[in-house]
Structures are given as C-alpha cells and as structure tokens.
Scaffold this motif. Structure first.
Motif, PDB file in Angstrom:
ATOM      1  N   ASP A 156       0.828  -1.198   0.000  1.00 49.59           N
ATOM      2  CA  ASP A 156       0.000   0.000   0.000  1.00 49.59           C
ATOM      3  C   ASP A 156       0.864   1.250   0.000  1.00 49.59           C
ATOM      4  O   ASP A 156       0.658   2.166  -0.795  1.00 49.59           O
ATOM      5  N   ASP A 216      -2.293   4.887  -5.814  1.00 48.92           N
ATOM      6  CA  ASP A 216      -3.342   4.912  -4.795  1.00 48.92           C
ATOM      7  C   ASP A 216      -4.645   4.304  -5.304  1.00 48.92           C
ATOM      8  O   ASP A 216      -5.388   3.702  -4.538  1.00 48.92           O
ATOM      9  N   ALA A 240      -6.473   1.189  -3.588  1.00 48.72           N
ATOM     10  CA  ALA A 240      -7.881   1.252  -3.211  1.00 48.72           C
ATOM     11  C   ALA A 240      -8.652   0.046  -3.740  1.00 48.72           C
ATOM     12  O   ALA A 240      -9.501  -0.508  -3.045  1.00 48.72           O
ATOM     13  N   VAL A 285     -11.190   2.934   3.224  1.00 48.05           N
ATOM     14  CA  VAL A 285     -10.495   2.809   1.943  1.00 48.05           C
ATOM     15  C   VAL A 285     -10.519   4.148   1.209  1.00 48.05           C
ATOM     16  O   VAL A 285      -9.517   4.575   0.629  1.00 48.05           O
ATOM     17  N   ALA A 324      -7.365   6.414   0.057  1.00 49.49           N
ATOM     18  CA  ALA A 324      -7.134   6.709  -1.354  1.00 49.49           C
ATOM     19  C   ALA A 324      -7.065   8.213  -1.618  1.00 49.49           C
ATOM     20  O   ALA A 324      -6.187   8.683  -2.340  1.00 49.49           O
TER      21      ALA A 324
END
Length: 129
Positions: A48, A59, A63, A90, A94
């Motif tokens: 991530d 990103d 996500a 989430v 993001a």
C-alpha cells in the motif's frame, strides 16, 4: 441494473465460509500493510505504501485491493453500516494518499486495511457468541 435484478444476481454468488475468507483477508492485509520490515524501526510497510509512491495509479490500485476486503466482508454478511465504515476507510486512504508527499506519510500511519480487518474480526467474534 435495478435493485431486484441486483439482488437476484448477488443471491447466486457463492457465500464463503468465514474461516477461509478470514485467512485470505489476513494474508492480503499483511501484504498491503506489513510485508517489509524497516531496519532500525519497529514499523513495517507494505505494498500500500510502496505502490502509493507511484503518482496517479498507485493509490487507485491500492484502493481496488482494499475494496476486495470490503467485498469479502459483504459476502460474509457484515451489516451495511460496517461495510460503509470499511468503504470510508479505503476512501480516506485513497483520497489523502493521493496528495504528493503528505499522502505518502499518511499511508505510513493510516492503515485502512488493518482497520477493516479489525472491523471484520469484531463482527465475526460477535456473530460467534
């Protein structure tokens, strides 16, 4: 697609058992949030944070992987409010993660997948009792 048709389609989707889904989610969470240990620190980072360094698509890809956890949770029958909280986690990850530099630091501290795993575990624990 209207709601009745959507419900008919989703009713045919296989429901997974909680144990195997939890194992899949835990593995994904570890990959996304803690796959690599940072030498000298007691922190770990995962894909991530690493793919979040790629402008634009990093990103978004992160996500999408985070939304897989929400999809699994939906298949396990989590309440709508909990699913919305997971989607919110989430989404925050993001949106703020997409800000250059500050978003990368944010990804280091805000672990949406870990938060979502905790929500899922809390639900499964309550359901088991």
């Amino acid at each position: 697609m209207n709601q009745a048709r959507f419900n008919a389609v989703t009713a045919r989707l296989p429901r997974t058992d909680a144990a195997s889904a939890l194992v899949r989610i835990e593995r994904l969470e570890r990959l996304l949030e803690g796959a690599i240990r940072i030498p000298g620190l007691s922190r770990r980072i995962g894909l991530d944070a690493i793919i979040g360094l790629v402008p634009g698509v990093g990103d978004a890809a992160s996500a999408v992987m985070g939304l897989y956890v929400v999809w699994e949770a939906r298949n396990l029958g989590l309440p709508r409010f909990t699913l919305l909280r997971m989607i919110g986690n989430v989404g925050v990850d993001a949106v703020i993660g997409s800000v250059p530099v500050a978003g990368d630091l944010f990804d280091f501290f805000f672990r949406s997948n870990t938060r979502n795993l905790k929500l899922l575990r809390r639900h499964l624990t309550r359901a088991a009792t």
